[in-house]
Design a protein around this motif. Structure first.
Motif, PDB file in Angstrom:
ATOM      1  N   PHE A 100       0.814  -1.218   0.000  1.00 13.56           N
ATOM      2  CA  PHE A 100       0.000   0.000   0.000  1.00 13.56           C
ATOM      3  C   PHE A 100       0.848   1.267   0.000  1.00 13.56           C
ATOM      4  N   SER A 101       0.398   2.220  -0.764  1.00 16.79           N
ATOM      5  CA  SER A 101       1.025   3.537  -0.766  1.00 16.79           C
ATOM      6  C   SER A 101      -0.069   4.583  -0.646  1.00 16.79           C
ATOM      7  N   PRO A 102       0.169   5.626   0.146  1.00 15.52           N
ATOM      8  CA  PRO A 102      -0.823   6.692   0.250  1.00 15.52           C
ATOM      9  C   PRO A 102      -1.198   7.312  -1.094  1.00 15.52           C
ATOM     10  N   GLU A 103      -0.348   7.120  -2.086  1.00 13.31           N
ATOM     11  CA  GLU A 103      -0.666   7.689  -3.397  1.00 13.31           C
ATOM     12  C   GLU A 103      -1.940   7.089  -3.984  1.00 13.31           C
ATOM     13  N   LYS A 104      -2.358   5.921  -3.447  1.00 10.86           N
ATOM     14  CA  LYS A 104      -3.592   5.316  -3.954  1.00 10.86           C
ATOM     15  C   LYS A 104      -4.832   6.070  -3.500  1.00 10.86           C
ATOM     16  N   ASP A 105      -4.684   6.919  -2.496  1.00 10.78           N
ATOM     17  CA  ASP A 105      -5.850   7.626  -1.955  1.00 10.78           C
ATOM     18  C   ASP A 105      -6.213   8.789  -2.875  1.00 10.78           C
ATOM     19  N   PRO A 106      -7.333   8.686  -3.605  1.00  6.75           N
ATOM     20  CA  PRO A 106      -7.687   9.774  -4.529  1.00  6.75           C
ATOM     21  C   PRO A 106      -7.959  11.092  -3.822  1.00  6.75           C
ATOM     22  N   THR A 107      -8.413  11.028  -2.578  1.00  8.34           N
ATOM     23  CA  THR A 107      -8.783  12.271  -1.900  1.00  8.34           C
ATOM     24  C   THR A 107      -7.572  13.149  -1.615  1.00  8.34           C
ATOM     25  N   LEU A 108      -6.405  12.530  -1.453  1.00  6.37           N
ATOM     26  CA  LEU A 108      -5.215  13.334  -1.185  1.00  6.37           C
ATOM     27  C   LEU A 108      -4.736  14.040  -2.449  1.00  6.37           C
ATOM     28  N   ARG A 109      -5.310  13.648  -3.586  1.00  8.90           N
ATOM     29  CA  ARG A 109      -5.057  14.380  -4.835  1.00  8.90           C
ATOM     30  C   ARG A 109      -6.275  15.222  -5.207  1.00  8.90           C
ATOM     31  N   CYS A 110      -7.165  15.390  -4.236  1.00  7.94           N
ATOM     32  CA  CYS A 110      -8.368  16.196  -4.430  1.00  7.94           C
ATOM     33  C   CYS A 110      -9.338  15.595  -5.435  1.00  7.94           C
ATOM     34  N   LEU A 111      -9.283  14.284  -5.619  1.00 11.42           N
ATOM     35  CA  LEU A 111     -10.317  13.587  -6.378  1.00 11.42           C
ATOM     36  C   LEU A 111     -11.337  13.050  -5.389  1.00 11.42           C
ATOM     37  N   MET A 112     -12.575  12.950  -5.811  1.00 11.18           N
ATOM     38  CA  MET A 112     -13.593  12.434  -4.891  1.00 11.18           C
ATOM     39  C   MET A 112     -13.267  10.984  -4.538  1.00 11.18           C
ATOM     40  N   PRO A 113     -13.656  10.568  -3.342  1.00 10.58           N
ATOM     41  CA  PRO A 113     -13.313   9.207  -2.928  1.00 10.58           C
ATOM     42  C   PRO A 113     -14.027   8.140  -3.737  1.00 10.58           C
ATOM     43  N   GLY A 114     -15.218   8.445  -4.250  1.00 10.25           N
ATOM     44  CA  GLY A 114     -15.946   7.457  -5.041  1.00 10.25           C
ATOM     45  C   GLY A 114     -16.385   6.265  -4.207  1.00 10.25           C
ATOM     46  N   ILE A 115     -16.617   5.180  -4.916  1.00 13.83           N
ATOM     47  CA  ILE A 115     -17.084   3.942  -4.298  1.00 13.83           C
ATOM     48  C   ILE A 115     -16.049   2.862  -4.556  1.00 13.83           C
ATOM     49  N   PRO A 116     -15.602   2.154  -3.534  1.00 18.63           N
ATOM     50  CA  PRO A 116     -16.183   2.034  -2.195  1.00 18.63           C
ATOM     51  C   PRO A 116     -15.619   3.008  -1.153  1.00 18.63           C
ATOM     52  N   LEU A 117     -14.500   3.667  -1.447  1.00 19.51           N
ATOM     53  CA  LEU A 117     -13.847   4.453  -0.396  1.00 19.51           C
ATOM     54  C   LEU A 117     -14.779   5.490   0.219  1.00 19.51           C
ATOM     55  N   GLY A 118     -15.637   6.120  -0.598  1.00 20.37           N
ATOM     56  CA  GLY A 118     -16.470   7.201  -0.099  1.00 20.37           C
ATOM     57  C   GLY A 118     -17.835   6.787   0.403  1.00 20.37           C
ATOM     58  N   LEU A 119     -18.028   5.514   0.646  1.00 28.57           N
ATOM     59  CA  LEU A 119     -19.340   5.080   1.157  1.00 28.57           C
ATOM     60  C   LEU A 119     -19.646   5.729   2.502  1.00 28.57           C
ATOM     61  N   VAL A 120     -18.619   5.907   3.315  1.00 23.93           N
ATOM     62  CA  VAL A 120     -18.799   6.530   4.621  1.00 23.93           C
ATOM     63  C   VAL A 120     -17.771   7.633   4.788  1.00 23.93           C
ATOM     64  N   ASP A 121     -18.236   8.818   5.105  1.00 27.34           N
ATOM     65  CA  ASP A 121     -17.353   9.955   5.324  1.00 27.34           C
ATOM     66  C   ASP A 121     -17.873  10.780   6.497  1.00 27.34           C
ATOM     67  N   PRO A 122     -16.985  11.507   7.148  1.00 33.10           N
ATOM     68  CA  PRO A 122     -17.429  12.289   8.316  1.00 33.10           C
ATOM     69  C   PRO A 122     -18.013  13.641   7.937  1.00 33.10           C
ATOM     70  N   TYR A 123     -18.922  13.642   6.971  1.00 33.96           N
ATOM     71  CA  TYR A 123     -19.534  14.890   6.502  1.00 33.96           C
ATOM     72  C   TYR A 123     -21.021  14.665   6.242  1.00 33.96           C
ATOM     73  N   PRO A 124     -21.792  15.744   6.231  1.00 35.13           N
ATOM     74  CA  PRO A 124     -23.229  15.589   5.956  1.00 35.13           C
ATOM     75  C   PRO A 124     -23.495  15.163   4.515  1.00 35.13           C
ATOM     76  N   ILE A 125     -24.670  14.605   4.328  1.00 40.57           N
ATOM     77  CA  ILE A 125     -25.144  14.284   2.984  1.00 40.57           C
ATOM     78  C   ILE A 125     -26.561  14.839   2.840  1.00 40.57           C
ATOM     79  N   GLU A 126     -26.974  15.034   1.596  1.00 39.99           N
ATOM     80  CA  GLU A 126     -28.356  15.403   1.314  1.00 39.99           C
ATOM     81  C   GLU A 126     -28.908  14.405   0.314  1.00 39.99           C
ATOM     82  N   ILE A 127     -30.135  13.968   0.561  1.00 40.73           N
ATOM     83  CA  ILE A 127     -30.776  13.005  -0.338  1.00 40.73           C
ATOM     84  C   ILE A 127     -31.981  13.653  -0.997  1.00 40.73           C
ATOM     85  N   VAL A 128     -32.049  13.500  -2.296  1.00 41.59           N
ATOM     86  CA  VAL A 128     -33.163  14.019  -3.086  1.00 41.59           C
ATOM     87  C   VAL A 128     -33.814  12.833  -3.792  1.00 41.59           C
ATOM     88  N   GLN A 129     -35.089  12.626  -3.559  1.00 47.41           N
ATOM     89  CA  GLN A 129     -35.791  11.502  -4.176  1.00 47.41           C
ATOM     90  C   GLN A 129     -36.653  11.992  -5.330  1.00 47.41           C
TER      91      GLN A 129
END
Lengths: 224, 139
Positions: free
Chosen positions: A63-92
């Motif tokens: 493993f290398s931290p370079e694999k983490d997209p968020t540290l390059r300011c890319l969105m975490p996506g799925i599966p990494l971004g399934l859970v994050d310490p931030y609010p979400i909004e849902i629109v149905q």
């Protein structure tokens, strides 16, 4: 058959039809802003329970931290971004459910109209998500995931193989919204990697802008 | 003074707690979370409230009498602001009685900051459930 009995029969058939359609269309109200209230370890499994394949173990150890997209300011996506310490909004909406994440402005479209991923859809960080209701549980299947990602911190890898997919089951209990996600990656894991997320309803919550500057990724790689 | 204090510390507890104020990625990959490094009598150089991580830079005088500069990773700008750590909590020239963090595995003058004590007694808790500022004059 009398007119009366015909009317009664027609009424019963109609009621049955309504009941069947109602069950098939049962759904819950997830609309609104939700603030994170995740389980310990940010909803990730106990490391002792994660069973890597030999190939997964090799990736884990490399493993290398370079694999983490968020540290390059890319969105975490799925599966990494399934859970994050931030609010979400849902629109149905009728044809889709939108999950709007504060984290990296990530947007997920969960198509609810029975469509399938088009042939031209390429693997991506966010993948392609379709969903359906099972009673009041929203079931999401996400495919077309990118190998340029990883499962979770501390180096859990994600292969992004074409056979990988994620199944999420979302449900609401009062003001608590929770989901369980099964990440199926048979290349790197003997069993699905299971993650859990939980939010509390926040009618006065806010979704903030999440500007990102890669120079502040905070990575200081170990010296060779 | 530049002391390293080994031991299972608050930082480890916070890593396991998975609280909203922690960084998105695992600090264990980049920082020695079971080690506290403490710098005393430091002076703030800069405070950047940005995503994905804020950063505090400061100088202090080491045991050999040399002025050295360090910087430390913080939570994201959004989480810092939600915990009352936005704005001008740290200003260039501020005097810090104590800076505590987990050192980078790279050996660079870089850490994951966990707590700062200002010269006036204010305390900034930078990770965990109690992340926020505690004013000395509020006690």
């Amino acid at each position: 058959m009398t007119i009366f009995s015909s009317l009664v029969r027609a009424g019963l058939v109609g009621l049955l039809a309504v009941q069947i359609v109602g069950t098939a269309n049962a759904q819950a109200d997830f609309e609104g802003i939700w603030t994170p209230q995740h389980p310990p370890r940010m909803g990730q499994p106990d490391p002792a329970t994660v069973r890597l394949t030999p190939a997964g173990q090799v990736e884990f150890e490399a493993f290398s931290p370079e694999k983490d997209p968020t540290l390059r300011c890319l969105m975490p996506g799925i599966p990494l971004g399934l859970v994050d310490p931030y609010p979400i909004e849902i629109v149905q909406q009728d044809h889709q459910i939108l999950i709007l994440y504060e984290h990296f402005h990530q947007v997920r479209r969960i198509f609810m109209d029975g469509r399938e991923a088009p042939d031209h859809w390429l693997p991506s960080l966010i993948g392609y998500s379709t969903g359906h209701w099972e009673g009041e549980t929203l079931v999401i299947r996400t495919t077309h995931l990118s190998p340029d990602n990883y499962m979770w911190t501390a180096g859990y890898p994600f292969s992004g193989d074409e056979n990988t997919y994620v199944i999420e089951r979302w449900s609401r209990d009062g003001d608590i919204l929770s989901f369980t996600g099964e990440v199926h990656d048979p290349i790197y894991y003997e069993e699905p990697y299971v993650v859990n997320g939980q939010w509390s309803f926040a009618p006065d919550g806010e979704i903030w802008e999440y500007e990102c500057i890669p120079e502040f990724g905070g990575i200081e790689l170990p010296e060779e | 003074m530049n002391m390293i204090k080994p031991g299972i510390t608050l930082a480890c507890t916070l890593l396991l707690s998975g609280l909203p104020a922690v960084a998105h990625h695992s600090g264990a990959a980049y920082f020695e979370l079971d080690v506290d490094i403490e710098h005393t009598n430091a002076t703030v150089v800069s405070y950047d409230i940005v995503n994905p991580h804020g950063r505090l830079a400061y100088t202090f005088t080491d045991e050999d009498g040399n002025e050295v500069e360090w910087s430390g990773e913080l939570a994201s700008a959004n989480n810092l602001r939600r915990r009352g750590l936005g704005g001008e909590i740290f200003k260039p020239g501020d005097q810090l009685a104590l800076v505590v963090g987990n050192p980078s595995r790279s050996g660079a003058n870089f850490s994951r900051l966990t707590r700062v004590e200002f010269a006036n007694g204010d305390i900034a808790q930078l990770t965990g459930r109690n992340t926020g500022i505690t004013r000395a004059d509020a006690e």
